[in-house]
Design an enzyme around this catalytic site. Structure first.
Site, PDB file in Angstrom:
ATOM      1  N   GLY A   1     -10.387 -11.840 -12.283  1.00 44.38           N
ATOM      2  CA  GLY A   1      -9.467 -10.448 -12.346  1.00 44.38           C
ATOM      3  C   GLY A   1      -8.681 -10.357 -13.613  1.00 44.38           C
ATOM      4  O   GLY A   1      -8.464  -9.402 -14.269  1.00 44.38           O
TER       5      GLY A   1
ATOM      6  N   SER B   1      -6.712  -2.241  -0.587  1.00 44.92           N
ATOM      7  CA  SER B   1      -6.259  -1.663  -1.681  1.00 44.92           C
ATOM      8  C   SER B   1      -7.505  -0.815  -2.457  1.00 44.92           C
ATOM      9  O   SER B   1      -7.372   0.272  -3.172  1.00 44.92           O
ATOM     10  CB  SER B   1      -5.561  -2.465  -2.809  1.00 44.92           C
TER      11      SER B   1
ATOM     12  N   HIS C   1       0.820  -1.196   0.010  1.00 47.10           N
ATOM     13  CA  HIS C   1       0.081  -0.111   0.033  1.00 47.10           C
ATOM     14  C   HIS C   1       0.786   1.264   0.160  1.00 47.10           C
ATOM     15  O   HIS C   1       0.266   2.312  -0.351  1.00 47.10           O
ATOM     16  CB  HIS C   1      -0.872  -0.137   1.079  1.00 47.10           C
TER      17      HIS C   1
ATOM     18  N   ASP D   1      -3.062  -8.611  -7.682  1.00 46.33           N
ATOM     19  CA  ASP D   1      -2.667  -9.211  -6.370  1.00 46.33           C
ATOM     20  C   ASP D   1      -3.339 -10.256  -5.925  1.00 46.33           C
ATOM     21  O   ASP D   1      -4.301 -10.332  -4.945  1.00 46.33           O
ATOM     22  CB  ASP D   1      -3.181  -7.908  -5.374  1.00 46.33           C
TER      23      ASP D   1
END
Length: 279
Positions: free
Chosen positions: A144, A100, A19, A164
Protein backbone atom coordinates in the site's frame (compact mmCIF):
# COMPACT_ATOMS: atom_id res chain seq x y z
CA UNK A 1 5.49 -10.26 8.52
CA UNK A 2 1.86 -10.86 7.56
CA UNK A 3 0.53 -12.19 10.85
CA UNK A 4 -1.58 -9.18 11.83
CA UNK A 5 -5.33 -9.48 11.29
CA UNK A 6 -7.70 -6.73 12.32
CA UNK A 7 -10.51 -9.21 12.99
CA UNK A 8 -9.11 -9.60 16.54
CA UNK A 9 -9.41 -5.86 17.21
CA UNK A 10 -12.54 -4.75 15.30
CA UNK A 11 -14.65 -2.17 17.08
CA UNK A 12 -12.14 -1.40 19.84
CA UNK A 13 -11.51 2.18 21.09
CA UNK A 14 -8.83 2.69 18.43
CA UNK A 15 -11.38 1.85 15.74
CA UNK A 16 -13.88 4.25 17.27
CA UNK A 17 -11.44 7.15 17.02
CA UNK A 18 -10.14 6.14 13.60
CA UNK A 19 -13.55 5.72 12.02
CA UNK A 20 -15.05 8.78 13.68
CA UNK A 21 -12.33 10.92 12.06
CA UNK A 22 -12.60 9.03 8.75
CA UNK A 23 -16.38 9.58 8.62
CA UNK A 24 -16.01 13.28 9.39
CA UNK A 25 -13.41 13.74 6.64
CA UNK A 26 -15.33 11.77 3.99
CA UNK A 27 -18.60 13.47 4.84
CA UNK A 28 -16.93 16.83 4.21
CA UNK A 29 -15.07 15.68 1.09
CA UNK A 30 -18.25 14.44 -0.59
CA UNK A 31 -20.24 17.66 -0.14
CA UNK A 32 -18.90 18.93 -3.47
CA UNK A 33 -20.14 17.20 -6.62
CA UNK A 34 -16.60 16.94 -8.01
CA UNK A 35 -15.15 13.39 -8.18
CA UNK A 36 -12.95 12.14 -5.36
CA UNK A 37 -10.30 9.42 -5.17
CA UNK A 38 -10.16 7.53 -1.86
CA UNK A 39 -7.02 5.48 -1.19
CA UNK A 40 -6.74 2.98 1.69
CA UNK A 41 -3.18 1.65 2.01
CA UNK A 42 -3.81 -1.17 4.53
CA UNK A 43 -7.43 -2.17 4.15
CA UNK A 44 -7.80 -5.47 6.02
CA UNK A 45 -10.86 -7.62 5.38
CA UNK A 46 -13.19 -4.64 5.46
CA UNK A 47 -16.08 -6.12 7.46
CA UNK A 48 -16.26 -8.13 10.69
CA UNK A 49 -18.72 -10.42 12.45
CA UNK A 50 -18.30 -9.85 16.17
CA UNK A 51 -19.57 -13.34 17.08
CA UNK A 52 -16.74 -14.90 15.06
CA UNK A 53 -13.87 -16.65 16.83
CA UNK A 54 -11.27 -13.92 16.26
CA UNK A 55 -13.38 -11.11 17.74
CA UNK A 56 -14.56 -13.33 20.59
CA UNK A 57 -11.01 -14.30 21.50
CA UNK A 58 -10.13 -10.73 22.50
CA UNK A 59 -13.60 -9.12 22.81
CA UNK A 60 -11.99 -5.71 22.37
CA UNK A 61 -15.21 -4.34 20.87
CA UNK A 62 -16.70 -4.51 24.37
CA UNK A 63 -14.40 -1.66 25.39
CA UNK A 64 -15.24 0.33 22.24
CA UNK A 65 -18.35 0.32 20.08
CA UNK A 66 -20.39 -1.72 22.58
CA UNK A 67 -20.07 1.07 25.16
CA UNK A 68 -21.44 3.56 22.59
CA UNK A 69 -24.20 1.35 21.19
CA UNK A 70 -27.01 2.68 23.38
CA UNK A 71 -25.40 6.07 24.01
CA UNK A 72 -26.87 9.36 22.86
CA UNK A 73 -24.31 12.14 22.66
CA UNK A 74 -24.76 15.89 22.87
CA UNK A 75 -22.51 16.07 19.80
CA UNK A 76 -23.81 15.44 16.29
CA UNK A 77 -20.53 13.96 15.05
CA UNK A 78 -20.53 11.14 17.62
CA UNK A 79 -24.24 10.41 17.09
CA UNK A 80 -23.65 10.26 13.33
CA UNK A 81 -20.82 7.75 13.85
CA UNK A 82 -22.98 5.55 16.08
CA UNK A 83 -25.83 5.64 13.55
CA UNK A 84 -23.37 4.79 10.77
CA UNK A 85 -22.26 1.64 12.59
CA UNK A 86 -25.88 0.74 13.33
CA UNK A 87 -26.67 0.96 9.61
CA UNK A 88 -24.46 -2.12 9.08
CA UNK A 89 -26.54 -4.12 11.57
CA UNK A 90 -29.94 -5.47 10.59
CA UNK A 91 -31.34 -5.48 14.13
CA UNK A 92 -30.91 -3.41 17.27
CA UNK A 93 -28.25 -5.86 18.44
CA UNK A 94 -24.56 -5.19 17.79
CA UNK A 95 -23.43 -8.04 15.53
CA UNK A 96 -21.20 -6.52 12.83
CA UNK A 97 -18.55 -3.85 12.63
CA UNK A 98 -17.40 -2.24 9.35
CA UNK A 99 -13.73 -1.67 8.65
CA UNK A 100 -12.49 1.47 6.91
CA UNK A 101 -13.23 0.07 3.40
CA UNK A 102 -16.94 -0.38 4.13
CA UNK A 103 -17.13 2.99 5.87
CA UNK A 104 -15.52 4.60 2.84
CA UNK A 105 -17.86 2.74 0.50
CA UNK A 106 -20.79 4.21 2.44
CA UNK A 107 -19.68 7.72 1.46
CA UNK A 108 -18.28 7.14 -2.03
CA UNK A 109 -20.59 8.17 -4.85
CA UNK A 110 -20.92 7.03 -8.45
CA UNK A 111 -18.40 9.63 -9.65
CA UNK A 112 -15.79 8.66 -7.03
CA UNK A 113 -13.11 5.96 -7.08
CA UNK A 114 -11.95 3.75 -4.23
CA UNK A 115 -8.52 2.09 -4.13
CA UNK A 116 -7.97 -0.60 -1.48
CA UNK A 117 -4.63 -2.32 -0.81
CA UNK A 118 -4.08 -5.45 1.28
CA UNK A 119 -1.19 -7.95 1.41
CA UNK A 120 -2.47 -10.59 3.87
CA UNK A 121 -3.63 -13.42 1.56
CA UNK A 122 -6.71 -14.43 3.57
CA UNK A 123 -7.81 -10.86 4.26
CA UNK A 124 -7.30 -10.00 0.59
CA UNK A 125 -9.81 -12.71 -0.40
CA UNK A 126 -12.28 -11.44 2.20
CA UNK A 127 -11.74 -7.84 1.10
CA UNK A 128 -12.46 -8.77 -2.52
CA UNK A 129 -15.67 -10.50 -1.43
CA UNK A 130 -16.76 -7.61 0.79
CA UNK A 131 -16.08 -4.91 -1.80
CA UNK A 132 -17.41 -6.60 -4.93
CA UNK A 133 -20.26 -5.17 -6.96
CA UNK A 134 -19.07 -1.61 -7.60
CA UNK A 135 -17.18 -0.86 -10.79
CA UNK A 136 -15.60 2.25 -9.25
CA UNK A 137 -13.79 0.21 -6.57
CA UNK A 138 -10.39 -1.40 -7.06
CA UNK A 139 -8.90 -3.99 -4.67
CA UNK A 140 -5.18 -4.70 -5.06
CA UNK A 141 -2.96 -7.26 -3.37
CA UNK A 142 0.02 -4.94 -3.39
CA UNK A 143 2.19 -2.92 -1.02
CA UNK A 144 0.00 0.00 0.00
CA UNK A 145 2.85 2.43 0.60
CA UNK A 146 4.13 2.05 -2.97
CA UNK A 147 0.59 1.81 -4.33
CA UNK A 148 -0.35 5.17 -2.82
CA UNK A 149 2.58 7.03 -4.38
CA UNK A 150 1.89 5.37 -7.73
CA UNK A 151 -1.69 6.68 -7.79
CA UNK A 152 -0.74 10.31 -7.28
CA UNK A 153 -1.63 12.79 -8.58
CA UNK A 154 -5.15 11.42 -9.13
CA UNK A 155 -7.08 12.14 -12.30
CA UNK A 156 -9.84 13.72 -10.21
CA UNK A 157 -7.37 16.19 -8.68
CA UNK A 158 -9.01 15.44 -5.31
CA UNK A 159 -7.81 12.70 -2.97
CA UNK A 160 -8.50 11.43 0.53
CA UNK A 161 -5.96 8.93 1.89
CA UNK A 162 -5.95 6.62 4.93
CA UNK A 163 -2.59 5.16 5.95
CA UNK A 164 -3.26 2.49 8.56
CA UNK A 165 -0.43 -0.07 8.81
CA UNK A 166 -0.31 -2.58 11.68
CA UNK A 167 3.20 -1.39 12.67
CA UNK A 168 4.32 -5.00 13.06
CA UNK A 169 7.47 -3.98 11.23
CA UNK A 170 9.18 -1.35 13.40
CA UNK A 171 10.38 0.49 10.29
CA UNK A 172 6.72 1.26 9.50
CA UNK A 173 6.91 4.40 11.68
CA UNK A 174 9.69 5.80 9.51
CA UNK A 175 8.09 4.44 6.33
CA UNK A 176 4.87 6.33 7.10
CA UNK A 177 6.77 9.62 7.24
CA UNK A 178 8.88 8.98 4.14
CA UNK A 179 5.83 7.80 2.17
CA UNK A 180 3.87 10.89 3.18
CA UNK A 181 6.70 13.14 2.06
CA UNK A 182 6.74 11.44 -1.36
CA UNK A 183 2.96 11.54 -1.64
CA UNK A 184 2.80 15.20 -0.63
CA UNK A 185 5.47 16.10 -3.17
CA UNK A 186 3.35 14.51 -5.89
CA UNK A 187 0.02 15.86 -4.64
CA UNK A 188 0.21 18.57 -1.99
CA UNK A 189 -3.51 19.34 -1.76
CA UNK A 190 -4.72 15.85 -0.79
CA UNK A 191 -6.11 15.06 2.65
CA UNK A 192 -3.92 12.45 4.36
CA UNK A 193 -4.95 10.56 7.51
CA UNK A 194 -2.44 8.48 9.48
CA UNK A 195 -3.51 6.10 12.24
CA UNK A 196 -0.95 5.11 14.87
CA UNK A 197 -0.86 2.95 18.04
CA UNK A 198 0.91 4.09 21.21
CA UNK A 199 2.92 1.11 22.38
CA UNK A 200 6.24 2.92 22.65
CA UNK A 201 5.79 6.69 23.14
CA UNK A 202 9.27 7.44 21.83
CA UNK A 203 8.38 6.03 18.41
CA UNK A 204 5.33 8.31 18.24
CA UNK A 205 7.36 11.33 19.34
CA UNK A 206 9.86 10.60 16.57
CA UNK A 207 7.11 10.19 13.99
CA UNK A 208 5.49 13.47 15.02
CA UNK A 209 8.82 15.27 14.84
CA UNK A 210 9.50 13.78 11.41
CA UNK A 211 6.22 15.19 10.14
CA UNK A 212 6.85 18.56 11.78
CA UNK A 213 10.30 18.73 10.16
CA UNK A 214 9.00 17.62 6.74
CA UNK A 215 7.88 21.06 5.61
CA UNK A 216 4.25 19.97 5.21
CA UNK A 217 1.71 22.46 6.53
CA UNK A 218 -1.64 22.25 8.30
CA UNK A 219 -1.21 19.07 10.36
CA UNK A 220 -3.58 18.14 13.19
CA UNK A 221 -3.36 15.32 15.74
CA UNK A 222 -6.13 13.59 17.69
CA UNK A 223 -5.21 10.95 20.28
CA UNK A 224 -7.35 8.86 22.63
CA UNK A 225 -5.54 7.36 25.63
CA UNK A 226 -7.58 4.65 27.30
CA UNK A 227 -5.00 4.63 30.10
CA UNK A 228 -1.74 6.36 30.97
CA UNK A 229 1.40 5.54 29.01
CA UNK A 230 3.30 2.55 30.39
CA UNK A 231 6.48 0.59 29.72
CA UNK A 232 4.49 -2.66 29.93
CA UNK A 233 3.77 -4.33 26.57
CA UNK A 234 0.48 -3.36 24.95
CA UNK A 235 -1.32 -0.45 23.30
CA UNK A 236 -2.47 2.23 25.76
CA UNK A 237 -3.55 4.88 23.25
CA UNK A 238 -4.02 5.47 19.55
CA UNK A 239 -4.26 8.51 17.35
CA UNK A 240 -5.06 10.02 14.00
CA UNK A 241 -2.86 12.60 12.30
CA UNK A 242 -4.56 14.56 9.53
CA UNK A 243 -2.78 16.65 6.91
CA UNK A 244 -4.96 19.22 5.12
CA UNK A 245 -7.97 18.48 7.37
CA UNK A 246 -11.50 19.80 6.79
CA UNK A 247 -11.76 23.28 8.26
CA UNK A 248 -14.09 22.32 11.14
CA UNK A 249 -12.49 18.99 12.04
CA UNK A 250 -10.49 20.27 15.02
CA UNK A 251 -13.47 22.18 16.37
CA UNK A 252 -15.52 18.98 16.19
CA UNK A 253 -12.86 16.82 17.82
CA UNK A 254 -12.22 19.39 20.56
CA UNK A 255 -15.86 18.91 21.52
CA UNK A 256 -16.05 15.12 21.15
CA UNK A 257 -12.74 13.94 22.63
CA UNK A 258 -13.56 14.65 26.32
CA UNK A 259 -16.74 12.58 25.93
CA UNK A 260 -14.83 9.69 24.34
CA UNK A 261 -12.36 9.66 27.22
CA UNK A 262 -15.20 9.61 29.74
CA UNK A 263 -16.95 6.74 27.94
CA UNK A 264 -14.05 4.56 26.82
CA UNK A 265 -11.07 5.21 29.09
CA UNK A 266 -9.88 4.22 32.54
CA UNK A 267 -9.50 6.99 35.17
CA UNK A 268 -5.93 7.55 33.97
CA UNK A 269 -7.12 8.06 30.38
CA UNK A 270 -6.48 11.25 28.44
CA UNK A 271 -6.85 12.88 25.05
CA UNK A 272 -4.89 15.16 22.76
CA UNK A 273 -6.32 17.51 20.15
CA UNK A 274 -3.50 19.57 18.71
CA UNK A 275 -2.48 21.67 15.71
CA UNK A 276 0.97 20.17 15.12
CA UNK A 277 1.78 22.49 12.21
CA UNK A 278 -0.13 25.62 11.25
CA UNK A 279 -1.51 26.30 7.79
Amino acid sequence: MLSYRHSFHAGNPADVLKHLVLAQVLNYQTIKDKPLDYIDTHSGAGFFELAAADAQKTQEYQDGIEKLWAHTSMHEALNDYIELIKSFNETNELAFYPGSPKIAEHYLRRQDKGWFFELHPRDLVLLEENMQGKRSIRVRGENGFAGLVGLLPPASRRACVLIDPPYEIKDDYETVVSTLVKAHQRFATGTYMIWYPVVDRERIDNMEQGLINSGMRNIQLFELGTEADTDVHGMTASGMIVINPPWKLKQTMDAVMPELVELLSKPSGFYRSEQLVNE
